[in-house]
Design an enzyme around this catalytic site. Structure first.
Site, short mmCIF file in Angstrom:
data_model
loop_
_atom_site.label_atom_id
_atom_site.label_comp_id
_atom_site.label_asym_id
_atom_site.label_seq_id
_atom_site.Cartn_x
_atom_site.Cartn_y
_atom_site.Cartn_z
N PHE A 1 1.62 3.37 7.22
CA PHE A 1 0.37 3.61 7.95
C PHE A 1 -0.80 3.37 7.00
CE2 PHE A 1 -2.98 6.77 8.99
CZ PHE A 1 -3.28 6.38 10.28
N ALA B 1 -8.43 3.47 6.29
CA ALA B 1 -9.50 3.52 5.28
C ALA B 1 -10.04 4.95 5.24
CB ALA B 1 -10.61 2.54 5.64
N VAL B 2 -9.38 5.79 4.43
CA VAL B 2 -9.63 7.23 4.49
C VAL B 2 -10.98 7.64 3.90
CG1 VAL B 2 -7.19 7.86 4.55
CG2 VAL B 2 -8.35 7.62 2.34
N SER C 1 -6.62 3.92 -5.23
CA SER C 1 -5.98 4.74 -4.20
C SER C 1 -6.12 6.23 -4.51
CB SER C 1 -4.50 4.37 -4.07
OG SER C 1 -4.36 3.13 -3.43
N GLU D 1 -9.56 7.28 -3.46
CA GLU D 1 -9.72 7.33 -2.01
C GLU D 1 -9.01 8.54 -1.40
OE1 GLU D 1 -10.03 2.48 -1.96
OE2 GLU D 1 -8.14 3.48 -1.47
N GLN D 2 -7.77 8.76 -1.81
CA GLN D 2 -7.04 9.89 -1.24
C GLN D 2 -7.64 11.22 -1.69
OE1 GLN D 2 -2.88 9.81 -0.60
NE2 GLN D 2 -2.67 7.58 -0.83
N HIS E 1 0.83 -1.21 0.00
CA HIS E 1 0.00 0.00 0.00
C HIS E 1 0.87 1.26 0.00
CE1 HIS E 1 -3.11 -2.87 1.01
NE2 HIS E 1 -4.02 -1.92 0.84
N PRO E 2 0.40 2.29 -0.66
CA PRO E 2 1.16 3.55 -0.70
C PRO E 2 0.99 4.33 0.60
CG PRO E 2 -0.91 3.85 -1.83
CD PRO E 2 -0.86 2.39 -1.44
#
Length: 334
Positions: free
Chosen positions: A121, A124-125, A86, A89-90, A69-70
C-alpha cells in the site's frame, strides 16, 4: 545542500542520478532515463519528465517501483532499515510512534492489502502540505482502498509515488509551493461548512441553499474580493459566486472558467471546488503582480450541480446559460 537547475543540467548522467538519489525509492533507473531529457527549464518540467519516464516504462517496471517501497509502519521501520526519506515521512505522520492497537491494525491492513494486490500500500503520508497526515486518516484510506479494483489501485499507488517524489524534490530544491498551499488551505477552510447530520460525523455534505451552502458562497465571495483582487464579485439570484478580473481593456472578452461548490453526501473536499480555487489563485497572482491580460477572467463558483437536494441538476450553470427551467422552482426536497 540545496539543488539548482543549473547544477543538474550540467551534471554527468552519474552525477545527475546521485543528486536525485532517493527521489524515487530504490529506483535510480528513473533518474538515469530522465537525464536524457535535459535540459530542464523549471522544476515543474523536471517533475513531469520523471513522471513521464515512469508512465512510459511499462507495467513490470511500474510494479517493481511500487514493490521497492516499504510498508507503512512495517518491518523496515521496526528494523530501522528505512531510507532517510521514508523515515522522515513516516515520522511526520506519527507512524514511528503508534500505539500497540494502531500498530496491530496497520500490520493487519498491510497483510490484507498485499494478499489482495500483490504489492504494498502506497500513500503520500506527508499529505497536501507536507506536514503529515493524521494516523486515523491513513488507516481510513487503507481500509477504503482495500476494496478497489487492482488496476485502479495500481494507478493510485503510482499517483501517490509521484506525489511522494514531488515533495522530496521540493525538499531537495528548497521549494515551497506557496500557490498550491494556498489552494489547499482554502479547500480545508471551505470544508468546515457541512450540513447538519453530517458535520457531527465529520462528513462533508453541502446541498443547495442550506446554511452550509450559503456560508460557502459567502466565503468564496469574500476571498475573491479581499484576498484575490477580483474587480467585481457578486452572488447571483441562484447562488452562483461570480468574480470578474478585467483585462487591460475592460471591454475585452473574458475567459470564463469555474466549477461547483455543492457536494454529494459525504463528498470529497476537492471535487468541483478545485476548479474554482485554482483560477482564483491565478487571479490572485495576476493582481499581486499588477498584471492585466489582453482578455478578462471570469471565475464562477456554480451553486448546484450534484442534484442532491432537489430532483434537478446543473441549476447554477443552467441559470448562467439561459437554460433555467422555471418549473424547477416548484421542486421539493429529494
Amino acid at each position: 545542500m540545496t539543488l539548482k537547475l543549473e547544477q543538474i543540467n550540467a551534471a554527468s548522467v552519474a552525477q545527475f542520478v546521485a543528486l536525485l538519489d532517493g527521489t524515487y525509492e530504490h529506483s535510480p533507473w528513473i533518474a538515469e532515463r530522465a537525464a536524457l531529457l535535459r535540459p530542464f527549464a523549471s522544476l515543474v518540467q523536471l517533475k513531469q519528465s520523471l513522471a513521464q519516464v515512469v508512465r512510459e516504462s511499462g507495467r513490470e517496471l511500474q510494479l517493481g517501483l511500487i514493490r521497492a517501497h516499504p510498508e507503512l509502519a512495517g518491518k523496515a521501520m521496526v528494523s530501522k532499515t528505512l531510507t532517510a526519506e521514508s523515515t522522515n515521512e513516516q515520522s511526520k505522520a506519527g507512524l514511528t510512534d503508534c500505539t500497540p492497537a494502531e500498530f496491530a491494525k496497520i500490520q493487519q491492513l498491510n497483510a490484507d492489502y498485499n494478499a489482495r494486490f500483490g504489492f504494498p500500500f502506497i500513500l503520500a503520508v506527508r499529505g497536501p502540505r507536507g506536514l503529515g497526515l493524521p494516523k486515523a486518516e491513513i488507516i481510513a484510506s487503507f481500509e477504503r482502498r482495500l476494496h478497489n479494483h487492482p488496476d485502479f489501485e495500481l494507478a493510485e499507488c503510482l499517483r501517490n509515488i509521484h506525489r511522494i517524489a514531488e515533495i522530496r524534490l521540493n525538499d531537495k530544491f528548497g521549494h515551497m509551493p506557496a500557490l498550491g498551499n494556498q489552494v489547499w488551505d482554502w479547500a480545508e477552510r471551505l470544508s468546515t461548512n457541512s450540513d447538519p447530520g453530517y458535520a457531527e460525523r465529520g462528513e462533508l455534505t453541502v446541498t443547495y441553499l442550506t446554511d452550509a451552502h450559503r456560508a460557502c458562497a459567502q466565503r468564496l465571495a469574500h476571498w475573491m474580493k479581499s484576498d484575490c483582487g477580483f474587480d467585481d464579485v457578486e452572488i447571483d439570484a441562484v447562488g452562483n459566486v461570480v468574480g470578474i478580473y478585467h483585462g487591460a481593456d475592460r471591454s475585452a472578452k473574458r475567459l470564463l472558467t469555474g466549477s461547483h461548490y455543492d457536494t454529494v453526501r459525504n463528498g470529497g473536499k476537492y471535487d468541483g471546488r478545485l476548479g474554482i480555487l485554482v483560477p482564483m489563485a491565478c487571479v490572485r497572482e495576476l493582481h499581486a503582480q499588477g498584471r492585466r491580460l489582453p482578455f478578462g477572467v471570469e471565475v464562477v463558483g456554480f451553486a448546484e450541480e450534484e442534484g442532491q437536494r432537489y430532483k434537478a441538476v446543473f441549476l447554477g450553470s443552467g441559470a448562467l446559460t439561459g437554460h433555467f427551467d422555471m418549473a424547477w422552482l416548484d421542486q421539493k426536497d429529494a
